[in-house]
Design a protein around this motif. Sequence first.
Motif, short mmCIF file in Angstrom:
data_model
loop_
_atom_site.label_atom_id
_atom_site.label_comp_id
_atom_site.label_asym_id
_atom_site.label_seq_id
_atom_site.Cartn_x
_atom_site.Cartn_y
_atom_site.Cartn_z
N SER A 17 0.85 -1.18 0.00
CA SER A 17 0.00 0.00 0.00
C SER A 17 0.88 1.23 0.00
O SER A 17 1.97 1.21 0.56
CB SER A 17 -0.90 0.02 1.22
OG SER A 17 -1.67 1.20 1.23
N TRP A 18 0.41 2.27 -0.61
CA TRP A 18 1.09 3.55 -0.66
C TRP A 18 2.49 3.41 -1.24
O TRP A 18 3.36 4.23 -0.98
CB TRP A 18 1.20 4.20 0.71
CG TRP A 18 -0.08 4.30 1.47
CD1 TRP A 18 -1.35 4.20 0.98
CD2 TRP A 18 -0.23 4.51 2.86
NE1 TRP A 18 -2.26 4.33 1.99
CE2 TRP A 18 -1.60 4.52 3.15
CE3 TRP A 18 0.67 4.70 3.90
CZ2 TRP A 18 -2.08 4.71 4.42
CZ3 TRP A 18 0.18 4.89 5.16
CH2 TRP A 18 -1.17 4.89 5.41
N ARG A 22 2.97 -2.43 4.12
CA ARG A 22 2.09 -2.17 5.27
C ARG A 22 1.92 -3.51 5.97
O ARG A 22 1.77 -4.54 5.33
CB ARG A 22 0.77 -1.63 4.73
CG ARG A 22 -0.35 -1.57 5.71
CD ARG A 22 -1.58 -1.00 5.06
NE ARG A 22 -2.17 -1.95 4.14
CZ ARG A 22 -3.15 -1.65 3.32
NH1 ARG A 22 -3.61 -0.44 3.24
NH2 ARG A 22 -3.67 -2.58 2.54
N CYS A 24 -0.02 -5.83 9.09
CA CYS A 24 -1.00 -5.99 10.15
C CYS A 24 -0.39 -7.03 11.09
O CYS A 24 -0.15 -8.17 10.69
CB CYS A 24 -2.33 -6.47 9.59
SG CYS A 24 -3.64 -6.47 10.81
N VAL A 44 -1.66 -2.08 13.15
CA VAL A 44 -1.13 -1.73 11.85
C VAL A 44 0.24 -1.08 12.05
O VAL A 44 0.41 -0.23 12.91
CB VAL A 44 -2.06 -0.74 11.11
CG1 VAL A 44 -1.44 -0.28 9.81
CG2 VAL A 44 -3.40 -1.37 10.87
N ARG A 46 3.62 0.49 9.68
CA ARG A 46 4.07 0.92 8.37
C ARG A 46 5.56 1.21 8.44
O ARG A 46 6.05 1.72 9.43
CB ARG A 46 3.32 2.18 7.95
CG ARG A 46 3.71 2.64 6.57
CD ARG A 46 2.88 3.81 6.12
NE ARG A 46 3.32 4.19 4.79
CZ ARG A 46 3.22 5.40 4.32
NH1 ARG A 46 2.68 6.35 5.04
NH2 ARG A 46 3.65 5.68 3.11
N ALA A 63 -2.73 9.23 6.95
CA ALA A 63 -3.74 8.45 6.24
C ALA A 63 -5.10 9.13 6.31
O ALA A 63 -5.86 9.14 5.34
CB ALA A 63 -3.81 7.03 6.80
N LEU A 68 -6.77 8.09 2.85
CA LEU A 68 -6.40 6.68 2.74
C LEU A 68 -6.79 5.86 3.96
O LEU A 68 -6.63 4.65 3.96
CB LEU A 68 -4.89 6.55 2.49
CG LEU A 68 -4.42 7.04 1.13
CD1 LEU A 68 -2.90 7.02 1.04
CD2 LEU A 68 -5.02 6.18 0.02
N LEU A 72 -7.31 1.71 4.14
CA LEU A 72 -6.44 1.08 5.13
C LEU A 72 -7.27 0.37 6.19
O LEU A 72 -7.03 -0.80 6.52
CB LEU A 72 -5.52 2.11 5.78
CG LEU A 72 -4.64 1.62 6.93
CD1 LEU A 72 -3.64 0.58 6.43
CD2 LEU A 72 -3.93 2.79 7.59
N TRP A 75 -8.92 -2.72 4.83
CA TRP A 75 -7.95 -3.81 4.68
C TRP A 75 -7.70 -4.48 6.03
O TRP A 75 -7.65 -5.71 6.12
CB TRP A 75 -6.65 -3.28 4.09
CG TRP A 75 -5.58 -4.31 4.05
CD1 TRP A 75 -5.43 -5.31 3.12
CD2 TRP A 75 -4.52 -4.49 4.99
NE1 TRP A 75 -4.33 -6.08 3.43
CE2 TRP A 75 -3.76 -5.60 4.57
CE3 TRP A 75 -4.14 -3.81 6.14
CZ2 TRP A 75 -2.64 -6.05 5.27
CZ3 TRP A 75 -3.02 -4.25 6.83
CH2 TRP A 75 -2.30 -5.36 6.39
#
Length: 127
Positions: A17-18, A22, A24, A44, A46, A63, A68, A72, A75
């Motif tokens: 992502s981005w 990313r 979890c 989460v 990053r 975000a 976003l 996010l 997800w």
Amino acid sequence: MNWCCITSPWWMSPARSWGLRRWCAGSPQVEIATNQITGVEALVRRRDPQRRLMAPGDFIPMAEQTGLIQPLGHWVLQAACQQLALWSIRPATAGLTLAVNVSARQFRHPEFVSQVIALLKDTGANP
């Protein structure tokens, strides 16, 4: 009942992502009296361009400001529901719970409840 959280990652699932990775990750929730894992809190994480973990306080506001946070958050909820459904079919993990933090912006979204209901239905996760 006394609770504590262990901060070492227990469950990890990468996604893109981005343009950056990313993650979890999960932090186990442990009942102190029995030392048993009773659930997991989904977290989460990053990585920045130098592959260092960013604090949620640094990337969550970004975000939210860029819009976003909705994809996010979706997800994270989807990954959590999929994991919960997988746990439910194994006797050793069937009783585990999974906690997910939701941003205020995501929570206030008019379709939030219907999105959660759809994710539960699509994944077969038991709320």
